[in-house]
Design a protein around this motif. Sequence first.
Motif, short mmCIF file in Angstrom:
data_model
loop_
_atom_site.label_atom_id
_atom_site.label_comp_id
_atom_site.label_asym_id
_atom_site.label_seq_id
_atom_site.Cartn_x
_atom_site.Cartn_y
_atom_site.Cartn_z
N SER A 43 0.83 -1.21 0.00
CA SER A 43 0.00 0.00 0.00
C SER A 43 0.86 1.25 0.00
N LEU A 44 1.88 1.28 0.86
CA LEU A 44 2.75 2.46 0.94
C LEU A 44 3.59 2.63 -0.31
N ALA A 45 3.99 1.54 -0.95
CA ALA A 45 4.76 1.64 -2.20
C ALA A 45 3.88 2.11 -3.36
N THR A 46 2.61 1.74 -3.33
CA THR A 46 1.70 2.12 -4.41
C THR A 46 1.25 3.57 -4.27
N LEU A 47 1.17 4.07 -3.05
CA LEU A 47 0.62 5.41 -2.82
C LEU A 47 1.35 6.51 -3.59
N PRO A 48 2.68 6.65 -3.48
CA PRO A 48 3.34 7.74 -4.23
C PRO A 48 3.21 7.58 -5.74
N LEU A 49 3.22 6.34 -6.23
CA LEU A 49 3.03 6.11 -7.66
C LEU A 49 1.66 6.59 -8.10
N GLY A 50 0.61 6.21 -7.35
CA GLY A 50 -0.74 6.62 -7.71
C GLY A 50 -0.96 8.11 -7.58
N LEU A 51 -0.41 8.72 -6.52
CA LEU A 51 -0.57 10.16 -6.33
C LEU A 51 0.15 10.95 -7.43
N GLY A 52 1.39 10.57 -7.71
CA GLY A 52 2.15 11.29 -8.73
C GLY A 52 1.51 11.19 -10.11
N LEU A 53 1.12 9.97 -10.48
CA LEU A 53 0.49 9.78 -11.78
C LEU A 53 -0.88 10.44 -11.84
N GLY A 54 -1.62 10.39 -10.73
CA GLY A 54 -2.93 11.05 -10.70
C GLY A 54 -2.83 12.55 -10.86
N LEU A 55 -1.82 13.16 -10.22
CA LEU A 55 -1.62 14.60 -10.36
C LEU A 55 -1.24 14.96 -11.80
N LEU A 56 -0.38 14.15 -12.42
CA LEU A 56 0.00 14.40 -13.81
C LEU A 56 -1.21 14.27 -14.74
N LEU A 57 -2.07 13.30 -14.46
CA LEU A 57 -3.29 13.14 -15.27
C LEU A 57 -4.22 14.34 -15.12
N ALA A 58 -4.34 14.82 -13.89
CA ALA A 58 -5.20 15.99 -13.66
C ALA A 58 -4.64 17.21 -14.39
N LEU A 59 -3.33 17.39 -14.37
CA LEU A 59 -2.71 18.50 -15.10
C LEU A 59 -2.92 18.33 -16.60
N ALA A 60 -2.85 17.09 -17.09
CA ALA A 60 -3.07 16.84 -18.51
C ALA A 60 -4.51 17.17 -18.91
N LYS A 61 -5.45 16.89 -18.02
CA LYS A 61 -6.85 17.19 -18.32
C LYS A 61 -7.12 18.68 -18.35
N ARG A 62 -6.25 19.46 -17.71
CA ARG A 62 -6.39 20.91 -17.71
C ARG A 62 -5.52 21.58 -18.78
N ALA A 63 -4.77 20.77 -19.53
CA ALA A 63 -3.85 21.33 -20.51
C ALA A 63 -4.61 21.93 -21.70
N GLU A 64 -3.94 22.80 -22.40
CA GLU A 64 -4.55 23.42 -23.59
C GLU A 64 -4.52 22.49 -24.80
N ASP A 65 -3.61 21.53 -24.80
CA ASP A 65 -3.49 20.60 -25.92
C ASP A 65 -4.65 19.61 -25.90
N PRO A 66 -5.52 19.58 -26.91
CA PRO A 66 -6.67 18.66 -26.89
C PRO A 66 -6.25 17.19 -26.93
N ALA A 67 -5.14 16.87 -27.59
CA ALA A 67 -4.68 15.48 -27.64
C ALA A 67 -4.26 15.00 -26.25
N LEU A 68 -3.63 15.88 -25.48
CA LEU A 68 -3.23 15.54 -24.12
C LEU A 68 -4.45 15.33 -23.23
N ARG A 69 -5.43 16.20 -23.38
CA ARG A 69 -6.66 16.04 -22.59
C ARG A 69 -7.38 14.75 -22.96
N LEU A 70 -7.44 14.45 -24.24
CA LEU A 70 -8.11 13.23 -24.68
C LEU A 70 -7.40 11.99 -24.17
N SER A 71 -6.08 11.98 -24.23
CA SER A 71 -5.32 10.83 -23.75
C SER A 71 -5.55 10.58 -22.26
N ALA A 72 -5.55 11.66 -21.47
CA ALA A 72 -5.77 11.52 -20.03
C ALA A 72 -7.17 11.02 -19.74
#
Length: 243
Positions: free
Chosen positions: A37-66
Amino acid sequence: CRRHGFSMNDVLSLLAYGDAGWGDEILSGVGITVSLSLATLPLGLGLGLLLALAKRAEDPALRLSANIYTTIFRGLPELLTLFLVYYGGQSLINSAFGAAGLPALTISSFIAGMIALGMVFSAFASEVFLSAFQAIPAGQAEAGRSLGLHRFAIFYKITFPQLARHALPGLSNCWQNLLKDTALVSVIGLADILRQPSIAARVTREPFLFFGLACVLFLILTFVSGAGIARLERWSNRGVMAR
């Protein structure tokens, strides 16, 4: 605690630590579950934050991929995702390695569980982060720009502290789900908090005792996590409470 000749002494002997009982194996399973659980937590948090930033990006392809990523891993059952990573991912990697003339690679059940659960966690965490971003007034970033702060300084000093506070309640639910989902790794051979009692139940023919103990251990982990998260929420809201 006597039923069909099964006494408290029998319970204590079955749960004893060492060769005579199953206590050390079960404690080892608890350690594996907490470590996973502790090993998975930073991986999930970091990737989740990157996905959220991608969903807010101006690039439509990046938003679609996320959005496609989160739709897939929020929709697939966690067990199926685990099988895809452990069996399918290992097969794909070895096929690529074989084509390149490299030796075969074996993915451990711990690594496979961490990757699979991290992917699922990140998909749900991205939605939590996205909602937290929307709760922060846009004028605060504009005020930072008017002060001459660059984008990273605005995010680090203004956005992220508020983001963490707004996201914490939702992320706590994701963490509790992660704790429960770790039980799935027992199907690929990881000796976790569920697999060890399962083995003990088959050997001793006392399923109620050992599966009941597994329930108690999961509830203890949930209670301890809840208490820790409550303290963290109070700390993160200390400025708001003071105002």
